[in-house]
Design a protein around this motif. Sequence first.
Motif, PDB file in Angstrom:
ATOM      1  N   LYS A 192      99.278  -9.854 -34.003  1.00 47.63           N
ATOM      2  CA  LYS A 192      98.831 -11.218 -33.702  1.00 47.63           C
ATOM      3  C   LYS A 192      97.427 -11.205 -33.115  1.00 47.63           C
ATOM      4  O   LYS A 192      96.601 -12.069 -33.434  1.00 47.63           O
ATOM      5  N   ILE A 236      95.037 -10.788 -35.983  1.00 45.85           N
ATOM      6  CA  ILE A 236      94.937 -12.004 -36.798  1.00 45.85           C
ATOM      7  C   ILE A 236      94.196 -13.100 -36.039  1.00 45.85           C
ATOM      8  O   ILE A 236      93.386 -13.843 -36.618  1.00 45.85           O
ATOM      9  N   SER A 279      90.883 -15.056 -37.067  1.00 44.73           N
ATOM     10  CA  SER A 279      90.808 -16.517 -37.032  1.00 44.73           C
ATOM     11  C   SER A 279      89.584 -16.971 -36.239  1.00 44.73           C
ATOM     12  O   SER A 279      88.852 -17.877 -36.654  1.00 44.73           O
ATOM     13  N   ARG A 323      98.507 -18.371 -40.495  1.00 44.97           N
ATOM     14  CA  ARG A 323      99.088 -17.927 -39.225  1.00 44.97           C
ATOM     15  C   ARG A 323     100.525 -18.411 -39.083  1.00 44.97           C
ATOM     16  O   ARG A 323     101.395 -17.682 -38.601  1.00 44.97           O
TER      17      ARG A 323
END
Length: 340
Positions: free
Chosen positions: A122, A125, A129, A153
Amino acid sequence: MATFQKRGTRWRAIVRKKGHPAQSRTFSTKARAQAWARQVEDDIEAGLVGQGPVPTVGDLVDGHLVHLEQTSGRGRKNLTSARNLKAGLGAELLASELSFQKLQEFCQTRIAVDGVKPATTKHDIMFLSGSLTTATVSSLLPAGYRDKMASWRVGLQRAGLIGAPQSRDRRPTAEELEALLVHTKHNRALRRIRYHDLIRFAVESSMRLDEICSLRWEDVDLESGTVIIRLRKHPTQKRDQEVPLMGESQSIIEAQPRVDDRVFPYGSESVGNGFRRICRHLEIEDLHFHDLRHEGISRLFERGYQIQEVAMVSGHRDWGSLRRYVNLKAGDLARRDRER
């Protein structure tokens, strides 16, 4: 319109069109060079050339790191995520080639091969983002990329490939802490990094490892017994915070040699890796350096400090966040009540 030149083992793509400046970039393969050239040509035809051609994953994460450098003094996890994304997705992958499937494969590989948890993927990611957001704000990408990333997501979350970190309540036992301190005090091989002092300071100060390794002499006020932690971690924004030096933390600082602008002039990643090796050597299982902060915060509660007082030391803004560091036992509360 596009020409390609082989330079050693790499390929250079050059795009020329009348009325527009020539653009060029070098890639590891001809296929990558051709993909980039086609994207530039499409941008020119669409009238988007003023915003520049679509950046690569490498461009995105590097640009985001530069942006974060202006707002954060600590970025070990950010640098790690940047390396992970470049290696896992490919630094030369165009932003236009990003897809849910590619991110899904990236997370699956990280979990299966690297053995990380969904909380770690996470972070990677979320860093990607943020990189896309930085690129859109800088007009390197259209705003639509942020919307696509938001939906990706959600998909990754539902698939269990990214997730919130599991709450830890691990504290070192008295025997484990004693073993760590004895070993780090007498092992000559560990004297380049003063682990004995770092471990004691982490418990006494309740600071994060990055905060400890970023602490500067100019921010230490020995007369008032306080230090300023620059750009301290915060859910919405990083800010400077003055905190009290609890327990023996001030005397530990005073014992450090002034050989650098920093009190503890070590890389946080090196310290963390070394701490894991020490724990393996001592056969101490599942103990992280961050658990020393947990130990310190728990001790403050056990010494009778109130929530607002502990929060001044730890930097937490609310009880919900602080509660995970506290191990309150029913028996302890009952005994304290009887003693009143």
